[in-house]
Design a protein around this motif. Structure first.
Motif, mmCIF file in Angstrom:
data_model
loop_
_atom_site.group_PDB
_atom_site.id
_atom_site.type_symbol
_atom_site.label_atom_id
_atom_site.label_comp_id
_atom_site.label_asym_id
_atom_site.label_seq_id
_atom_site.Cartn_x
_atom_site.Cartn_y
_atom_site.Cartn_z
ATOM 1 N N ARG A 119 7.016 -25.113 -21.886
ATOM 2 C CA ARG A 119 7.203 -26.628 -21.392
ATOM 3 C C ARG A 119 8.146 -26.568 -20.288
ATOM 4 O O ARG A 119 8.175 -27.338 -19.194
ATOM 5 C CB ARG A 119 7.639 -27.426 -22.611
ATOM 6 C CG ARG A 119 7.638 -28.930 -22.225
ATOM 7 C CD ARG A 119 8.224 -29.806 -23.283
ATOM 8 N NE ARG A 119 7.442 -29.506 -24.512
ATOM 9 C CZ ARG A 119 7.366 -30.206 -25.855
ATOM 10 N NH1 ARG A 119 8.451 -30.705 -25.973
ATOM 11 N NH2 ARG A 119 6.451 -29.856 -27.005
ATOM 12 N N GLY A 148 6.615 -33.577 -24.178
ATOM 13 C CA GLY A 148 5.669 -32.796 -24.897
ATOM 14 C C GLY A 148 4.166 -33.652 -24.620
ATOM 15 O O GLY A 148 3.311 -33.297 -25.418
ATOM 16 N N GLN A 149 4.381 -34.529 -23.724
ATOM 17 C CA GLN A 149 3.112 -35.667 -23.888
ATOM 18 C C GLN A 149 2.550 -34.899 -22.511
ATOM 19 O O GLN A 149 3.214 -34.818 -21.472
ATOM 20 C CB GLN A 149 3.780 -36.846 -23.483
ATOM 21 C CG GLN A 149 4.477 -37.393 -24.899
ATOM 22 C CD GLN A 149 4.921 -38.853 -24.757
ATOM 23 O OE1 GLN A 149 5.031 -39.594 -23.698
ATOM 24 N NE2 GLN A 149 5.530 -39.349 -25.853
ATOM 25 N N LEU A 181 2.386 -27.671 -22.684
ATOM 26 C CA LEU A 181 3.038 -28.575 -23.108
ATOM 27 C C LEU A 181 3.603 -28.078 -24.700
ATOM 28 O O LEU A 181 4.509 -28.628 -25.160
ATOM 29 C CB LEU A 181 2.189 -29.849 -23.036
ATOM 30 C CG LEU A 181 2.021 -30.638 -21.926
ATOM 31 C CD1 LEU A 181 1.034 -31.592 -22.177
ATOM 32 C CD2 LEU A 181 3.418 -31.336 -21.366
ATOM 33 N N ARG A 182 2.676 -27.418 -25.248
ATOM 34 C CA ARG A 182 2.626 -27.165 -26.876
ATOM 35 C C ARG A 182 3.831 -26.040 -26.853
ATOM 36 O O ARG A 182 4.812 -26.031 -27.906
ATOM 37 C CB ARG A 182 1.391 -26.508 -27.200
ATOM 38 C CG ARG A 182 0.556 -27.650 -27.843
ATOM 39 C CD ARG A 182 -0.619 -26.835 -28.743
ATOM 40 N NE ARG A 182 -1.221 -25.872 -28.047
ATOM 41 C CZ ARG A 182 -2.379 -26.099 -27.426
ATOM 42 N NH1 ARG A 182 -2.973 -27.293 -27.355
ATOM 43 N NH2 ARG A 182 -2.964 -25.080 -26.878
ATOM 44 N N ASN A 183 3.951 -25.157 -25.995
ATOM 45 C CA ASN A 183 5.039 -23.956 -26.027
ATOM 46 C C ASN A 183 6.467 -24.598 -25.484
ATOM 47 O O ASN A 183 6.725 -24.448 -24.448
ATOM 48 C CB ASN A 183 4.468 -22.775 -25.218
ATOM 49 C CG ASN A 183 5.421 -21.591 -25.304
ATOM 50 O OD1 ASN A 183 6.275 -21.533 -26.096
ATOM 51 N ND2 ASN A 183 5.359 -20.594 -24.448
ATOM 52 N N ARG A 218 -6.985 -26.673 -21.027
ATOM 53 C CA ARG A 218 -6.385 -25.788 -22.037
ATOM 54 C C ARG A 218 -4.994 -25.367 -21.500
ATOM 55 O O ARG A 218 -4.089 -24.894 -22.053
ATOM 56 C CB ARG A 218 -7.091 -24.739 -22.415
ATOM 57 C CG ARG A 218 -7.901 -23.840 -21.403
ATOM 58 C CD ARG A 218 -8.941 -23.061 -21.620
ATOM 59 N NE ARG A 218 -9.417 -22.013 -20.602
ATOM 60 C CZ ARG A 218 -9.450 -20.872 -20.573
ATOM 61 N NH1 ARG A 218 -9.185 -20.310 -21.583
ATOM 62 N NH2 ARG A 218 -10.019 -20.103 -19.689
ATOM 63 N N TRP A 223 -2.453 -28.002 -21.822
ATOM 64 C CA TRP A 223 -1.829 -28.138 -23.100
ATOM 65 C C TRP A 223 -1.146 -27.097 -23.719
ATOM 66 O O TRP A 223 -0.198 -27.174 -24.435
ATOM 67 C CB TRP A 223 -3.123 -28.246 -24.096
ATOM 68 C CG TRP A 223 -3.424 -29.859 -24.074
ATOM 69 C CD1 TRP A 223 -4.891 -30.356 -23.523
ATOM 70 C CD2 TRP A 223 -3.077 -30.907 -24.602
ATOM 71 N NE1 TRP A 223 -4.976 -31.503 -23.725
ATOM 72 C CE2 TRP A 223 -3.809 -31.994 -24.244
ATOM 73 C CE3 TRP A 223 -1.663 -30.914 -25.156
ATOM 74 C CZ2 TRP A 223 -3.526 -33.260 -24.715
ATOM 75 C CZ3 TRP A 223 -1.374 -32.417 -25.632
ATOM 76 C CH2 TRP A 223 -2.089 -33.442 -25.229
ATOM 77 N N GLN A 224 -1.332 -25.745 -23.258
ATOM 78 C CA GLN A 224 -0.687 -24.578 -23.771
ATOM 79 C C GLN A 224 0.616 -24.598 -23.184
ATOM 80 O O GLN A 224 1.794 -24.356 -24.052
ATOM 81 C CB GLN A 224 -1.361 -23.249 -23.057
ATOM 82 C CG GLN A 224 -0.404 -22.053 -23.312
ATOM 83 C CD GLN A 224 -0.087 -21.635 -24.661
ATOM 84 O OE1 GLN A 224 -0.529 -22.140 -25.601
ATOM 85 N NE2 GLN A 224 0.775 -20.505 -24.718
#
Length: 712
Positions: free
Chosen positions: A660, A487-488, A687-689, A681, A684-685
């Motif tokens: 991810r 998640g990085q 990675l976050r999901n 963005r 990041w979306q």
């Protein structure tokens, strides 16, 4: 009939026109939309437009509709309904006979037929085809073909008229006619939901529209049962083997079905054996049987004792790899997993060599041709696709027994429940099975996720390779992939690029520049570069990217081409197969190249790479719909493949698809260079999901219950 049109004013006043087809200017074979030049009975020319049957020059038609003015092409007659009439002039009859609607009859034979039968030629063709043998050059075989084609054409015309109000494409109407034959019209009128169950291309929503038009009520038992079955089938398309009964009312509400009515329908379907209730889960019966069969086969295999095999030649294996290989050789079923750079392929090679040293027969397979070829080249062991190893010729076809003492299956995370079931059925009880894959990649496209489920069971022998080797650790792609797993945000490097843009237009332009200019300057051939996207639609989706890439990499320039709807196929195009066609050996996700194409016959030949060489597959006009341009493809379709260079487009247009495991899967498709084209963005979306999403089913629970649970 109203007076004939007199110029534009007359045309706009007319609600009906009649005449002889002079030319078919344009025709979309998929939708039936056509532009037809019609010579009117009273003189003059009218352009007909609309979803029309397959017309031929010389044919007479009577059309109802309304004239409209097109901003570019001027006055056109928009057809709402059309009736065909046999041509009456010599020119019309000959043109109709020679149009290709009847196989084996060309211009010369058409002239002979008219010379012999005169104005009665078409009547003879339709009603007395055996008389065609009176004409020199027409034998019994051609008469049979003509009789069959004329009957099918007449039947298809009636069916097209019956289905036109429901927006059923012509090629789907043809499928209905081929499937039911003389029963086609009766099925449409009396059993419309049967169309959805039997005919590919007819969705439930279309069948429901037809049913409602035929007077079937919203609360009719057959409709409510069809709604429940559709909901379960739709769940399978989402990856679920079953569906909680609590979700049925919520999902069924959009079909104006009440909770009580749906509950009653579920009860009826359970009583007649169409579905199975297992606790709170509802299964289609075949899915329940499949899951139960897989669980029994796995539990039985795990209980079997096997003769241990010592791994004597450890060579350059790390301790982690050597231990994994030794356990795999001594287990009836073994699961090997690990991320990029951890040496899964090296371990596979050691397992295969260890088994061969003891005289065991070893087979190596993968779900796709590209994956099989890649693992064969990396391991030195001959490989094939799972479908070819099992001899699969259709969804219900029997498998052939695997002739091996040890079977290693790479990219096992791609295997769905159906394919795992077929594999276990074909595997002798004495054959050791090693499943190799990466649990962090995308789940299978089909229902179930056997590989991930097996990893949740503590008594299943397994090993996870964690050590990243020095050479792999120096790769920006490998480093980036492992950071994504955690998640990085990945670091950029010479082989891990990130070009940022915001608007869809900028993202598309950057992706095109990298794929067609920058990467080729680095020495990559076009076939070594793959553009990936999360979705199909919008400017950053596969469809738009493919059209733009085709224009740059394989422009028209006189090349023969075939148009099918909004798709254009040219000689030399890279294409991808969209679904399994077992009869012709073309599998979902396979990428090939059009090496032969006939614009006249609307047919092509595609050459696919195989582990053992190349394979040519012919495509007719209807079969071409199974293809899509392959310059860009979705991450799901690319799973199991590897490319020297990858251009990955991540866009806010596909916000709900970004996750991810999709990001990680895409990155690990690149071997030498990865270029991400995305706004921050979107990255990041992705990675976050991190959620894989729930897939309903009980495979792991069933295995545990049958095995007895606990470590072993």
């Amino acid at each position: 009939m109203p007076p004939p049109p007199n110029g534009d004013a007359g045309l706009f006043a007319a609600r009906e026109v009649a005449g002889e087809v002079e030319r078919v200017t344009y025709r979309n074979a998929e939708t039936g939309f056509s532009v037809v030049r019609l010579r009117l009975e009273q003189g003059g020319i009218v352009t007909l437009v609309g979803a029309l049957p397959e017309l031929a020059p010389g044919e007479r038609v009577r059309a109802r509709g309304q004239a409209k003015r097109h901003p570019t092409y001027g006055a056109q007659f928009q057809v709402e309904d059309i009736a065909r009439q046999l041509p009456v002039s010599r020119e019309g009859i000959v043109a109709y006979l020679a149009s290709g609607l009847i196989p084996g009859i060309g211009p010369k034979i058409a002239e002979r037929l008219y010379e012999h039968f005169g104005d009665q030629a078409l009547e003879v063709l339709r009603n007395q085809p055996e008389r065609l043998q009176e004409v020199p050059g027409i034998g019994r075989r051609r008469v049979g073909e003509a009789r069959k084609a004329a009957k099918e054409q007449e039947r298809l015309e009636r069916l097209v008229v019956a289905l036109r109000p429901y927006e059923v494409p012509l090629h789907v109407a043809r499928k209905i006619e081929l499937h039911y034959g003389d029963r086609a019209e009766a099925v449409v009128q009396r059993e419309p939901f049967q169309l959805w169950r039997d005919v590919g291309g007819i969705g439930f929503l279309t069948a429901d529209r037809v049913a409602r038009a035929m007077g079937i009520r919203e609360d009719a038992p057959e409709r409510l049962e069809a709604v429940v079955l559709y909901l379960l089938q739709s769940a399978a398309d989402e990856g679920h083997v079953a569906l909680p009964d609590s979700l049925i009312p919520e999902r069924g509400a959009r079909f104006s079905a009440t909770k009580e009515d749906l509950s009653t329908a579920v009860q009826r379907l359970a009583e007649d054996g169409s579905l199975v209730r297992d606790g709170e889960l509802l299964y289609l019966t075949r899915a329940f049987q499949m899951e139960s069969r897989v669980a029994r086969a796995v539990a039985q295999r795990l209980r079997r004792e096997v003769q241990p095999i010592m791994l004597r030649q450890k060579g350059t294996l790390s301790q982690e790899q050597a231990e994994a290989a030794a356990r795999a050789l001594s287990s009836p079923l073994f699961v090997l997993t690990g991320g990029p750079g951890t040496g899964k392929t090296t371990t596979v090679r050691a397992i295969a060599q260890g088994a061969r040293t003891r005289g065991l027969r070893v087979a190596l397979a993968a779900p796709t041709g590209r994956a099989a070829k890649r693992v064969q080249e990396a391991s030195g062991v001959p490989a094939s696709t799972l479908h070819r190893l099992l001899g699969l010729r259709g969804p219900l076809a029997e498998t052939r027994e695997v002739e091996a003492d040890l079977l290693i299956v790479d990219e096992s995370s791609m295997i769905d429940l159906w394919l795992f079931d077929r594999l276990l059925q074909a595997l002798p009880a004495t054959t050791r099975l090693v499943l190799v894959g990466d649990a962090d990649q995308l789940p299978p496209v089909g229902a179930g996720e056997p590989f991930t489920q097996l990893l949740t069971l503590p008594f299943v022998p397994r090993a996870e390779l964690r050590e990243v080797f020095r050479q792999a650790a120096e790769s920006g792609i490998v480093q980036g992939a492992h950071r994504i797993r955690q998640g990085q945000l990945p670091h950029t490097s010479e082989d891990f690029l990130w070009l940022r843009a915001e608007s869809p237009e900028e993202l598309q332009a950057l992706a095109l520049r990298m794929a067609t200019e920058e990467l080729p300057r680095r020495g990559f051939e076009p076939d070594e570069i793959q553009v990936l996207s999360a979705g199909h639609r919008n400017e950053t989706g596969v469809q738009a990217l493919n059209a733009a890439l085709q224009a740059r990499l394989n422009p028209a320039k006189g090349r023969p081409e075939v148009k099918l709807g909004d798709r254009i196929f040219r000689l030399g195009d890279r294409v991808v197969q969209l679904r399994n066609d077992y009869q012709r050996g073309a599998l979902n996700g396979e990428v090939g190249r059009i090496t032969a194409l006939s614009a006249r016959d609307r047919a092509a030949t595609v050459t696919f790479p195989d582990p053992g060489g190349e394979r040519e597959v012919p495509y007719s006009q209807d079969e071409l719909r199974q293809l899509q341009l392959g310059y860009a493809t979705t991450v799901h379709k690319a799973q199991g493949s590897e490319y020297r260079a990858v251009v990955l487009v991540l866009s806010a247009q596909h916000w709900l698809l970004l996750g991810r495991n999709l990001f990680y899967t895409a990155v690990t498709r690149a071997r030498e260079v990865l270029c991400i084209v995305a706004p921050q963005r979107a990255v990041w979306q992705a990675l976050r999901n991190a959620g894989r999403g729930v897939r309903y089913g009980r495979m792991a629970e069933r295995i545990a219950a049958l095995y007895g649970g606990g470590e072993r």
